[in-house]
Design a protein around this motif. Structure first.
Motif, mmCIF file in Angstrom:
data_model
loop_
_atom_site.group_PDB
_atom_site.id
_atom_site.type_symbol
_atom_site.label_atom_id
_atom_site.label_comp_id
_atom_site.label_asym_id
_atom_site.label_seq_id
_atom_site.Cartn_x
_atom_site.Cartn_y
_atom_site.Cartn_z
ATOM 1 N N ARG A 221 92.351 -73.150 69.040
ATOM 2 C CA ARG A 221 92.013 -72.499 67.768
ATOM 3 C C ARG A 221 90.608 -71.799 67.961
ATOM 4 O O ARG A 221 89.583 -72.433 68.448
ATOM 5 C CB ARG A 221 92.047 -73.449 66.682
ATOM 6 C CG ARG A 221 93.179 -74.434 66.528
ATOM 7 C CD ARG A 221 93.388 -75.332 65.525
ATOM 8 N NE ARG A 221 93.571 -74.859 64.144
ATOM 9 C CZ ARG A 221 94.761 -74.290 63.730
ATOM 10 N NH1 ARG A 221 95.782 -74.951 64.262
ATOM 11 N NH2 ARG A 221 94.718 -73.806 62.423
ATOM 12 N N GLU B 213 91.053 -70.148 60.906
ATOM 13 C CA GLU B 213 90.838 -70.638 62.541
ATOM 14 C C GLU B 213 92.360 -70.741 62.893
ATOM 15 O O GLU B 213 92.940 -71.704 62.234
ATOM 16 C CB GLU B 213 89.871 -71.737 62.749
ATOM 17 C CG GLU B 213 89.961 -73.031 61.866
ATOM 18 C CD GLU B 213 91.008 -73.964 62.151
ATOM 19 O OE1 GLU B 213 91.141 -74.258 63.282
ATOM 20 O OE2 GLU B 213 91.708 -74.085 61.232
ATOM 21 N N ASN B 214 92.591 -70.112 63.945
ATOM 22 C CA ASN B 214 94.121 -70.440 64.660
ATOM 23 C C ASN B 214 94.055 -69.677 65.868
ATOM 24 O O ASN B 214 93.037 -68.854 66.308
ATOM 25 C CB ASN B 214 95.123 -69.610 63.752
ATOM 26 C CG ASN B 214 95.828 -70.544 62.910
ATOM 27 O OD1 ASN B 214 96.441 -71.371 63.464
ATOM 28 N ND2 ASN B 214 95.749 -70.462 61.459
ATOM 29 N N MET C 155 93.302 -76.391 57.582
ATOM 30 C CA MET C 155 94.617 -77.028 57.269
ATOM 31 C C MET C 155 94.358 -78.130 56.342
ATOM 32 O O MET C 155 93.266 -78.663 56.147
ATOM 33 C CB MET C 155 95.100 -77.512 58.574
ATOM 34 C CG MET C 155 95.830 -76.106 59.424
ATOM 35 S SD MET C 155 96.545 -77.081 60.870
ATOM 36 C CE MET C 155 95.029 -77.227 61.913
ATOM 37 N N ASP D 197 104.705 -76.398 56.299
ATOM 38 C CA ASP D 197 104.841 -77.568 57.318
ATOM 39 C C ASP D 197 105.266 -79.010 56.566
ATOM 40 O O ASP D 197 106.067 -79.705 57.020
ATOM 41 C CB ASP D 197 103.373 -77.739 58.090
ATOM 42 C CG ASP D 197 103.386 -76.601 59.156
ATOM 43 O OD1 ASP D 197 104.366 -76.116 59.326
ATOM 44 O OD2 ASP D 197 102.256 -76.538 59.681
ATOM 45 N N ASN E 22 100.821 -75.115 69.931
ATOM 46 C CA ASN E 22 100.350 -74.236 68.947
ATOM 47 C C ASN E 22 99.037 -73.742 69.670
ATOM 48 O O ASN E 22 99.056 -72.258 70.166
ATOM 49 C CB ASN E 22 99.853 -74.959 67.690
ATOM 50 C CG ASN E 22 99.417 -74.142 66.654
ATOM 51 O OD1 ASN E 22 99.213 -72.706 66.720
ATOM 52 N ND2 ASN E 22 98.971 -74.665 65.584
ATOM 53 N N GLY F 121 106.538 -72.011 60.007
ATOM 54 C CA GLY F 121 105.361 -71.438 59.241
ATOM 55 C C GLY F 121 105.421 -69.890 59.836
ATOM 56 O O GLY F 121 104.773 -69.153 59.140
ATOM 57 N N ILE F 122 105.352 -69.971 61.199
ATOM 58 C CA ILE F 122 104.801 -68.821 61.694
ATOM 59 C C ILE F 122 105.959 -67.781 61.832
ATOM 60 O O ILE F 122 107.147 -68.109 61.386
ATOM 61 C CB ILE F 122 104.405 -68.705 63.340
ATOM 62 C CG1 ILE F 122 104.961 -70.218 63.919
ATOM 63 C CG2 ILE F 122 102.837 -69.358 63.211
ATOM 64 C CD1 ILE F 122 106.283 -70.261 64.556
ATOM 65 N N PHE G 78 99.501 -73.119 54.968
ATOM 66 C CA PHE G 78 99.391 -71.797 55.860
ATOM 67 C C PHE G 78 99.859 -70.662 55.291
ATOM 68 O O PHE G 78 99.453 -69.545 55.375
ATOM 69 C CB PHE G 78 100.211 -72.227 57.223
ATOM 70 C CG PHE G 78 100.191 -70.984 58.291
ATOM 71 C CD1 PHE G 78 99.000 -70.827 59.009
ATOM 72 C CD2 PHE G 78 101.204 -70.242 58.407
ATOM 73 C CE1 PHE G 78 99.056 -69.695 59.893
ATOM 74 C CE2 PHE G 78 101.024 -69.018 59.506
ATOM 75 C CZ PHE G 78 100.139 -68.902 60.082
ATOM 76 N N SER H 83 102.794 -77.966 62.669
ATOM 77 C CA SER H 83 101.532 -78.720 63.369
ATOM 78 C C SER H 83 101.412 -80.148 63.031
ATOM 79 O O SER H 83 102.168 -80.571 61.699
ATOM 80 C CB SER H 83 100.325 -77.704 62.636
ATOM 81 O OG SER H 83 100.168 -76.358 63.162
ATOM 82 N N ARG I 264 89.098 -71.405 55.301
ATOM 83 C CA ARG I 264 90.294 -72.092 55.129
ATOM 84 C C ARG I 264 90.650 -73.107 56.319
ATOM 85 O O ARG I 264 90.692 -72.539 57.434
ATOM 86 C CB ARG I 264 91.557 -71.104 55.143
ATOM 87 C CG ARG I 264 93.121 -71.849 55.000
ATOM 88 C CD ARG I 264 93.630 -72.118 56.067
ATOM 89 N NE ARG I 264 94.797 -72.928 56.093
ATOM 90 C CZ ARG I 264 95.558 -73.278 57.268
ATOM 91 N NH1 ARG I 264 95.556 -72.836 58.297
ATOM 92 N NH2 ARG I 264 96.694 -73.790 56.898
ATOM 93 N N PHE J 264 102.117 -78.494 68.285
ATOM 94 C CA PHE J 264 103.484 -78.296 67.262
ATOM 95 C C PHE J 264 104.164 -79.333 67.816
ATOM 96 O O PHE J 264 104.455 -79.881 68.975
ATOM 97 C CB PHE J 264 104.095 -76.929 67.617
ATOM 98 C CG PHE J 264 103.668 -75.671 67.065
ATOM 99 C CD1 PHE J 264 102.953 -75.746 65.657
ATOM 100 C CD2 PHE J 264 103.738 -74.575 67.270
ATOM 101 C CE1 PHE J 264 102.749 -74.895 64.862
ATOM 102 C CE2 PHE J 264 103.254 -73.304 66.768
ATOM 103 C CZ PHE J 264 102.865 -73.606 65.703
#
Ligand code: TK8
Length: 334
Positions: free
Chosen positions: A150, A210-211, A173, A74, A147, A35-36, A194, A92, A171, A238
């Motif tokens: 956060r 939040e990440n 997950m 994901d 990952n 996703g990244i 995501f 994740s 937001r 991850f």
């Protein structure tokens, strides 16, 4: 001379039976979705993993990475693995709790105090137990990648204390534990995949997300946010997942190479992420984001008030799983 030749041939024969020349590798194209973006340290990990696979398989096992959710998010990609239509995903653990509820243990707020603790738990027996549950669900976890811790970003006001979360549209997950953690903080928490986060922040459909710093940087969230608070409220791993239906068709040598090389990739990815974390923070600040840290008292207060989430989700995660990880952490902290 003839005797010598015979002996050498005999030795060569005996050796080669056990040596990699006889190892069984087929041409495999392994699609790995993420996703990244490609400049996230997962990219460095995949390069290191590929170099290792080249070595072991003579170039036969090839990874092809897809970035930015190009093959779906994901959860979608993980389902594609279970049904055997995609080989691999770096995901994740959090959006997968509907598949393996025990994974929710990693979402409990303030569980890990630092990355070393996380590595000890994930790379040890506890991580293996989770891997067994994943296998039962059709997923082979080759290794736990990082990952990270956060942190909160938002576009409305600085967050320095519990009360500052009130009414903020955050937001989270697709995960009930994160949902409850943020609702408990007084925020208006919204589960979202995501891939939708950037535009939701940009259009102000949501205020906050939040990440880890590295993701706020590489997914360019800093372009559409004004404030960041170092909350360190969760460390989510991850997983480098492989489709079990596909993995089961691979030879023992191919499987072993994938497992070994995923660990080589993991070590590289963790190394790069530790370094980039600091650089990403500097980059976010240089872009004009106000970065706040919580006072130790406020951090303790937020942590304390968040503990209700443990009790609320214990049965759903599995009491043995929650007690198991807490016992493991107590042992590590001794
Ligand atoms: C990327 C996600 C992301 C995660 C999230 O696919 O959803 O916020 O932290 O890194 O796995």
């Amino acid at each position: 001379m003839r005797k010598l030749l015979l002996t050498t041939t005999a030795i060569a024969f005996v050796c080669s039976a056990a040596a990699p020349a006889f190892a069984e590798f087929n041409e495999r194209n392994i699609r790995v979705s993420n996703g990244i973006n490609a400049d996230h340290p997962v990219g460095n990990g995949i390069k290191a993993m590929q170099a290792c696979l080249d070595d072991k398989s003579g170039g036969k096992l090839k990874l092809t990475a897809f970035w930015g959710g190009a093959l779906g998010g994901d959860l979608q990609a993980t389902q594609a693995l279970r049904s055997g239509v995609q080989e691999a995903v770096v995901t994740s653990s959090s959006p997968l709790v509907g598949i393996v509820p025990a994974l929710g243990v990693f979402d409990l707020p303030f569980l890990f105090a630092n990355a070393d603790e996380a590595y000890k738990v994930l790379d040890g027996d506890f991580g293996d137990q989770m891997n067994k549950k994943l296998e039962e669900a059709g997923l082979v976890n080759l290794a736990y990648w990082e990952n990270g811790f956060r942190n909160l970003s938002n576009s409305v006001h600085p967050v320095n204390k519990w009360e500052d979360f009130a009414g903020m549209k955050v937001r989270v997950m697709q995960n009930n534990i994160f949902l409850d953690t943020f609702q408990n903080l007084g925020a208006n928490a919204t589960p979202m995949a995501f891939g939708e986060v950037f535009s939701a922040l940009e259009t102000k459909a949501i205020d906050a997300q939040e990440n880890p710093y590295v993701t706020i940087d590489t997914s360019k969230f800093y372009e559409v946010q004004k404030y960041v608070t170092e909350t360190n409220h969760a460390y989510t791993p991850f997983l480098f997942l492989f489709s079990k239906p596909i993995f089961d068709t691979y030879s023992a040598d191919e499987q072993a190479a994938l497992r070994d090389c995923a660990m080589v990739g993991r070590d590289e990815e963790r190394k790069v992420i530790q370094d980039l974390n600091k650089k990403s923070l500097e980059k976010i600040k240089a872009a004009g984001i106000e970065v706040n840290t919580l006072s130790p008292e406020e951090q303790a207060r937020i942590r304390e008030k968040s503990m209700v989430v443990y009790d609320k989700h214990k049965a759903e995660i599995g009491a043995d799983v929650v007690d198991g990880i807490l016992a493991k952490l107590a042992e590590i902290r001794k």
